[in-house]
Structure formats: C-alpha cells, structure tokens
Design a protein around this motif. Structure first.
Motif, mmCIF file in Angstrom:
data_model
loop_
_atom_site.group_PDB
_atom_site.id
_atom_site.type_symbol
_atom_site.label_atom_id
_atom_site.label_comp_id
_atom_site.label_asym_id
_atom_site.label_seq_id
_atom_site.Cartn_x
_atom_site.Cartn_y
_atom_site.Cartn_z
ATOM 1 N N ILE A 106 3.375 6.931 -3.361
ATOM 2 C CA ILE A 106 3.061 6.477 -2.004
ATOM 3 C C ILE A 106 1.830 5.583 -2.088
ATOM 4 C CG2 ILE A 106 2.467 7.163 0.358
ATOM 5 C CD1 ILE A 106 5.221 8.165 -0.517
ATOM 6 N N VAL A 107 1.959 4.348 -1.592
ATOM 7 C CA VAL A 107 0.829 3.417 -1.592
ATOM 8 C C VAL A 107 0.590 2.920 -0.176
ATOM 9 C CG1 VAL A 107 1.024 2.655 -3.993
ATOM 10 C CG2 VAL A 107 2.343 1.495 -2.237
ATOM 11 N N ARG A 108 -0.640 2.590 0.097
ATOM 12 C CA ARG A 108 -1.001 2.016 1.393
ATOM 13 C C ARG A 108 -0.983 0.497 1.237
ATOM 14 N NH1 ARG A 108 -1.740 5.224 5.123
ATOM 15 N NH2 ARG A 108 -2.469 7.333 4.925
ATOM 16 N N LEU A 109 -0.135 -0.145 2.034
ATOM 17 C CA LEU A 109 0.019 -1.588 1.952
ATOM 18 C C LEU A 109 -0.555 -2.257 3.187
ATOM 19 C CD1 LEU A 109 3.692 -1.772 0.615
ATOM 20 C CD2 LEU A 109 1.559 -1.868 -0.699
ATOM 21 N N LYS A 110 -1.215 -3.367 2.955
ATOM 22 C CA LYS A 110 -1.793 -4.149 4.057
ATOM 23 C C LYS A 110 -0.677 -4.890 4.802
ATOM 24 C CE LYS A 110 -6.059 -5.114 1.545
ATOM 25 N NZ LYS A 110 -6.849 -6.174 0.887
ATOM 26 N N PRO A 111 -0.976 -5.331 6.026
ATOM 27 C CA PRO A 111 -0.015 -6.176 6.744
ATOM 28 C C PRO A 111 0.215 -7.483 5.975
ATOM 29 C CG PRO A 111 -1.718 -5.364 8.227
ATOM 30 C CD PRO A 111 -2.152 -5.014 6.836
ATOM 31 N N ILE A 112 1.365 -8.078 6.161
ATOM 32 C CA ILE A 112 1.721 -9.306 5.446
ATOM 33 C C ILE A 112 0.683 -10.398 5.673
ATOM 34 C CG2 ILE A 112 3.397 -11.205 5.398
ATOM 35 C CD1 ILE A 112 5.592 -9.039 5.724
#
Length: 184
Positions: free
Chosen positions: A55-61
């Motif tokens: 599980i990774v936290r991804l920034k908005p595009i």
C-alpha cells in the motif's frame, strides 16, 4: 515523479523500472462491493512468485507532472517509451472487466479515458475511474511525465476506445485490445 514512492516500492521488491508490469488490484468491502481508491493505493508486481500487495500513498496527478516535455505524435502507434503507461492502464481496465464479469461498452471506456485527461484529479461515479486514475498516479510517481505528455497519452487511450467502437453497446475495445492482457 515521487522519489518516496520509488524507494518504498523498491524496498518491497517491486520492479519500479518496469511500471508496465505493476498492477493495481481491485479492493472490495465486506459486502463484496468494489471500493474506490483514494490516496492509499494497493500495488503488486505481476510476476507470479511475487504477489505481495504494497500500500502506497500517491499524490494527485496534477502534483506529479514534471517538466515541459512535448509529446510526440501518438495518432498511430505510440513510441516504445510510452508503452508502459498504456500497459498499466489497459491492464487495469482488463482486470476490472474480468473481475466484475463483463466489459464496459467502448463508449464508456472512451468517456472514462477522456475524463481522466480533462479532470485527472476529479471524481467520477463509475468505480473503474478511481482505478484508472490510481494506475496513472502510480506511473507518474515512477516516471517523469509532463502535463502535455500525460494529456496526449490519455487522449490516445480515448481515441483507441473510439476507434474500436462500431455501434452503441459494442465491446470491441475489450474484445480486441483489453482481453489480450488476460491471456498470459
């Protein structure tokens, strides 16, 4: 690109240098309903012996665009360096259709890809959208991509879905393109 995501996935043993071989698995709640994805995104490697979900936290595009590179012409076959983006998104769409048991009509894939290009950080009621957006966010976290390149790639996906559409309700895009991802 997000160096924190790159490092986190490397530590977990995932092939960050081959983003087209990573997957966004579908998540279901206790009632077996598909859950939309937010910041926290599950990622796994497609290699058979490495099926651990990270599980990774991804920034908005919009926070992941890098530089001002101008995309090449993608009206025909996209250049090889862009193929991992298409693989990751189309595999996500193929997995979704496989798990829910039916493909979306070509016009719906076209609409979702167009929505991704126009409102990459927006919300959409269709559950597949959050998975397509997560796949794009993952790719942009691992690769330097300008806004123009992203928009060109998302536009190319919508054009591909439109190209295969022959009538209202046709599922040719799934049958002729996406189903190839499920054959391996």
């Amino acid at each position: 690109m997000d160096p924190n995501v790159v490092e986190e996935l490397k530590r977990a043993g995932l092939r960050v240098e081959e983003p087209g071989l990573l997957r966004i698995p579908l998540k279901f709640d206790s009632r077996h309903r598909l859950q939309s994805l937010d910041e926290a995104v599950p990622v796994l490697d497609s290699k058979p012996h490495k099926r651990e979900v990270v599980i990774v936290r991804l920034k908005p595009i919009s926070q992941l665009w890098t530089g001002a590179a101008v995309p090449p012409d993608m009206s025909r076959e996209p250049p090889p360096e862009y193929q991992p983006f298409f693989m990751l998104l189309e595999w996500t769409a193929a997995d979704y259709a496989s798990v829910v048991g039916k493909p979306e009509p070509d016009t719906e894939y076209e609409r979702l890809y167009r929505q991704l290009r126009r409102r990459p950080d927006g919300q959409e009621a269709h559950p597949l959208f959050s998975y397509l957006r997560a796949a794009a966010r993952l790719y942009l976290s691992l690769t330097d991509v300008s806004r123009a390149e992203f928009e060109a790639m998302a536009h190319r996906l919508s054009q591909s879905a439109r190209h295969f559409s022959t009538h209202v309700g046709s599922t040719n895009y799934h049958r002729l393109v996406l189903s190839l991802f499920l054959e391996d």
